[in-house]
Design a protein around this motif. Structure first.
Motif, PDB file in Angstrom:
ATOM      1  N   GLY A 139       0.694  -1.161   0.111  1.00 18.00           N
ATOM      2  CA  GLY A 139      -0.145   0.045  -0.154  1.00 18.00           C
ATOM      3  C   GLY A 139       0.659   1.243   0.008  1.00 18.00           C
ATOM      4  O   GLY A 139       0.394   2.416  -0.298  1.00 18.00           O
ATOM      5  N   SER A 140       2.199   1.138   0.406  1.00 17.45           N
ATOM      6  CA  SER A 140       3.048   2.430   0.301  1.00 17.45           C
ATOM      7  C   SER A 140       3.583   2.757  -1.469  1.00 17.45           C
ATOM      8  O   SER A 140       4.345   3.625  -1.506  1.00 17.45           O
TER       9      SER A 140
ATOM     10  N   TYR B   4      -2.662   5.676  -3.719  1.00 19.94           N
ATOM     11  CA  TYR B   4      -3.823   6.107  -4.508  1.00 19.94           C
ATOM     12  C   TYR B   4      -5.125   5.274  -3.952  1.00 19.94           C
ATOM     13  O   TYR B   4      -6.188   5.640  -3.627  1.00 19.94           O
ATOM     14  N   VAL B   5      -4.733   3.866  -3.910  1.00 17.89           N
ATOM     15  CA  VAL B   5      -5.675   3.042  -3.505  1.00 17.89           C
ATOM     16  C   VAL B   5      -6.041   3.248  -2.122  1.00 17.89           C
ATOM     17  O   VAL B   5      -7.327   3.400  -1.518  1.00 17.89           O
ATOM     18  N   VAL B   6      -5.116   3.520  -1.081  1.00 22.76           N
ATOM     19  CA  VAL B   6      -5.334   3.889   0.210  1.00 22.76           C
ATOM     20  C   VAL B   6      -6.121   5.163   0.615  1.00 22.76           C
ATOM     21  O   VAL B   6      -6.809   5.185   1.376  1.00 22.76           O
ATOM     22  N   ARG B   7      -5.802   6.081  -0.252  1.00 21.15           N
ATOM     23  CA  ARG B   7      -6.529   7.475  -0.227  1.00 21.15           C
ATOM     24  C   ARG B   7      -8.075   7.083  -0.666  1.00 21.15           C
ATOM     25  O   ARG B   7      -8.732   7.647   0.314  1.00 21.15           O
ATOM     26  N   LYS B   8      -8.062   6.241  -1.481  1.00 19.40           N
ATOM     27  CA  LYS B   8      -9.892   6.151  -1.832  1.00 19.40           C
ATOM     28  C   LYS B   8     -10.561   5.173  -0.859  1.00 19.40           C
ATOM     29  O   LYS B   8     -11.832   5.674  -0.709  1.00 19.40           O
TER      30      LYS B   8
ATOM     31  N   ALA C  85     -13.700   3.141   5.391  1.00 20.99           N
ATOM     32  CA  ALA C  85     -13.088   1.740   5.792  1.00 20.99           C
ATOM     33  C   ALA C  85     -11.918   1.760   6.892  1.00 20.99           C
ATOM     34  O   ALA C  85     -11.250   2.934   6.717  1.00 20.99           O
ATOM     35  N   ARG C  86     -11.569   0.838   7.688  1.00 23.47           N
ATOM     36  CA  ARG C  86     -10.289   0.869   8.066  1.00 23.47           C
ATOM     37  C   ARG C  86      -9.325   0.168   7.474  1.00 23.47           C
ATOM     38  O   ARG C  86      -9.584  -0.786   6.965  1.00 23.47           O
ATOM     39  N   VAL C  87      -7.921   0.777   7.152  1.00 26.13           N
ATOM     40  CA  VAL C  87      -7.340   0.389   6.193  1.00 26.13           C
ATOM     41  C   VAL C  87      -5.835  -0.095   7.113  1.00 26.13           C
ATOM     42  O   VAL C  87      -5.207   0.875   7.743  1.00 26.13           O
ATOM     43  N   ARG C  88      -5.589  -1.373   6.917  1.00 22.44           N
ATOM     44  CA  ARG C  88      -4.158  -1.813   7.216  1.00 22.44           C
ATOM     45  C   ARG C  88      -3.187  -1.887   6.071  1.00 22.44           C
ATOM     46  O   ARG C  88      -3.805  -2.439   5.027  1.00 22.44           O
ATOM     47  N   VAL C  89      -2.181  -1.185   6.031  1.00 20.57           N
ATOM     48  CA  VAL C  89      -1.278  -1.064   4.939  1.00 20.57           C
ATOM     49  C   VAL C  89      -0.058  -2.111   5.397  1.00 20.57           C
ATOM     50  O   VAL C  89       0.801  -1.915   6.124  1.00 20.57           O
ATOM     51  N   ALA C  90       0.012  -3.137   4.732  1.00 22.80           N
ATOM     52  CA  ALA C  90       0.995  -4.468   4.969  1.00 22.80           C
ATOM     53  C   ALA C  90       2.150  -4.094   4.135  1.00 22.80           C
ATOM     54  O   ALA C  90       2.179  -4.533   2.837  1.00 22.80           O
ATOM     55  N   ILE C  91       3.113  -3.735   4.640  1.00 23.68           N
ATOM     56  CA  ILE C  91       4.456  -3.571   3.962  1.00 23.68           C
ATOM     57  C   ILE C  91       5.699  -4.110   4.831  1.00 23.68           C
ATOM     58  O   ILE C  91       5.573  -4.316   6.030  1.00 23.68           O
ATOM     59  N   ARG C  92       6.824  -4.092   4.222  1.00 22.68           N
ATOM     60  CA  ARG C  92       8.075  -4.577   4.921  1.00 22.68           C
ATOM     61  C   ARG C  92       8.560  -3.641   5.821  1.00 22.68           C
ATOM     62  O   ARG C  92       9.036  -3.848   6.742  1.00 22.68           O
TER      63      ARG C  92
ATOM     64  N   SER D 127       6.268   4.619   6.088  1.00 19.57           N
ATOM     65  CA  SER D 127       5.082   4.927   5.523  1.00 19.57           C
ATOM     66  C   SER D 127       4.179   5.987   6.245  1.00 19.57           C
ATOM     67  O   SER D 127       2.787   5.987   6.109  1.00 19.57           O
ATOM     68  N   GLY D 128       4.718   6.777   7.011  1.00 12.40           N
ATOM     69  CA  GLY D 128       4.166   7.783   7.830  1.00 12.40           C
ATOM     70  C   GLY D 128       3.023   8.865   6.760  1.00 12.40           C
ATOM     71  O   GLY D 128       2.066   9.121   7.373  1.00 12.40           O
ATOM     72  N   PHE D 129       3.700   8.862   5.728  1.00 12.29           N
ATOM     73  CA  PHE D 129       3.097   9.802   4.649  1.00 12.29           C
ATOM     74  C   PHE D 129       1.363   9.300   4.476  1.00 12.29           C
ATOM     75  O   PHE D 129       0.770  10.191   4.065  1.00 12.29           O
ATOM     76  N   LEU D 130       1.198   8.020   4.673  1.00  9.99           N
ATOM     77  CA  LEU D 130      -0.246   7.613   4.404  1.00  9.99           C
ATOM     78  C   LEU D 130      -1.105   8.152   5.397  1.00  9.99           C
ATOM     79  O   LEU D 130      -2.284   8.076   5.104  1.00  9.99           O
TER      80      LEU D 130
END
Length: 309
Positions: A9-10, A16-20, A26-33, A38-41
């Motif tokens: 998601g980052s 763009y997907v996270v923003r939409k 929705a509650r969004v979990r951004v799963a990344i390494r 990813s603070g900018f999200l």
């Protein structure tokens, strides 16, 4: 959608997907390494609405933890070139299967998997063949999955126009691999993100494919000319046969961030345009955005006399 987990998601499309998704409530979990990057999200949603979590698609335990309790899972993970353990096979095939299997086990209602237009098991390109393998593995593990196949994606953070515009700042000439005849149907990142979110809001009973392309088809040479016009620079466009490009790529791919790889040369041997009657943007209620509308908005920073950051 109540809880959505977005793998990758980052990245370019992911932000763009996270923003939409955030706009849907929705509650969004951004799963990344690297969730620390990813603070900018977070400002894209309300306080606590967007939560980065550590996950690696090469690790089952981290995937299971990331999808636990999710209604929807979206997988955007992919690479343009391999690096270390981040291989095409590990991420685009095996990793895709792990995400789908874990989503199924967690009881997720919807899985949206992003592949690539032209994915083909028989392709000489490892990128393309592993994308196709990933599709098959996802469909088996999560039979109700939605698979999105975009053509080359453009937008402010893209790795296509930005890369060549940056190269044009330094070089008096740009290569036209295969004489620049390869055809593309560039699709705007905002449209791709909208398609992903709308597909996620419409659970299917069977695996469904969407092929995404923009309103026009261009060849590679035309895209380079459009880019040069926008940055107001004159550069020599040099046609290079595929054989010579392969030799060049053998050298450049030794760089940590290669300008060109042999696998990318193989990809350029085939057009990347919509070929069949698969559902697309229109079927999701989205009108494709023209390249000519968006390209000037982010190419201006490469114009002569403009400070580049």
């Amino acid at each position: 959608m109540n809880v959505v987990t977005v793998f990758g998601g980052s990245g370019f499309i992911g932000r763009y997907v996270v923003r939409k998704l955030a706009k849907t409530g929705a509650r969004v979990r951004v799963a990344i390494r690297r969730p620390d990057r990813s603070g900018f999200l977070r400002p894209m949603g309300d306080v606590g609405q967007i939560v980065p979590v550590g996950a690696n698609v090469r690790n089952d335990e981290s995937i299971v933890a990331a999808v636990q309790g999710s209604d929807t899972v979206i997988n955007l993970v992919g690479v343009l070139f391999p690096s270390g353990q981040q291989s095409f096979q590990h991420l685009q095939a095996n990793g895709a299967e792990r995400v789908a299997r874990s989503a199924q086990a967690a009881g997720a209602k919807t899985l949206v998997h992003v592949s690539a237009l032209g994915a083909d098991l028989n392709s000489r390109s490892i990128y393309s063949s592993t994308k196709a393998a990933g599709e098959q593995l996802v469909a088996r593990a999560f039979p109700r999955a939605t698979i999105i196949r975009p053509s080359i994606v453009f937008g402010p953070e893209d790795n296509f126009f930005n890369k060549f515009a940056a190269l044009a700042r330094l070089s008096p000439a740009l290569p036209l691999i295969g004489a620049g005849r390869t055809k593309f149907q560039p699709v705007y990142v905002g449209d791709v993100a909208s398609a992903i979110v709308r597909a996620a809001q419409s659970p299917k009973n069977l695996t469904t494919f969407y092929e995404l392309g923009g309103p026009r088809v261009y060849n590679f040479a035309t895209l380079m000319k459009m880019m040069l016009e926008q940055i107001d620079r004159r550069r020599i466009l040099v046609p290079i046969p595929f054989s010579a490009a392969t030799i060049l790529a053998t050298l450049t791919e030794l760089s940590p961030i290669p300008v060109l790889t042999r696998d990318q040369v193989r990809l350029l041997r085939r057009d990347n345009i919509l070929q069949n009657d698969a559902p697309g943007l229109k079927d999701l209620g989205i009108e494709a955005t023209a390249l000519e509308t968006i390209l000037p908005t982010y190419m201006k920073r490469f114009r002569r006399g403009t400070w580049h950051t």
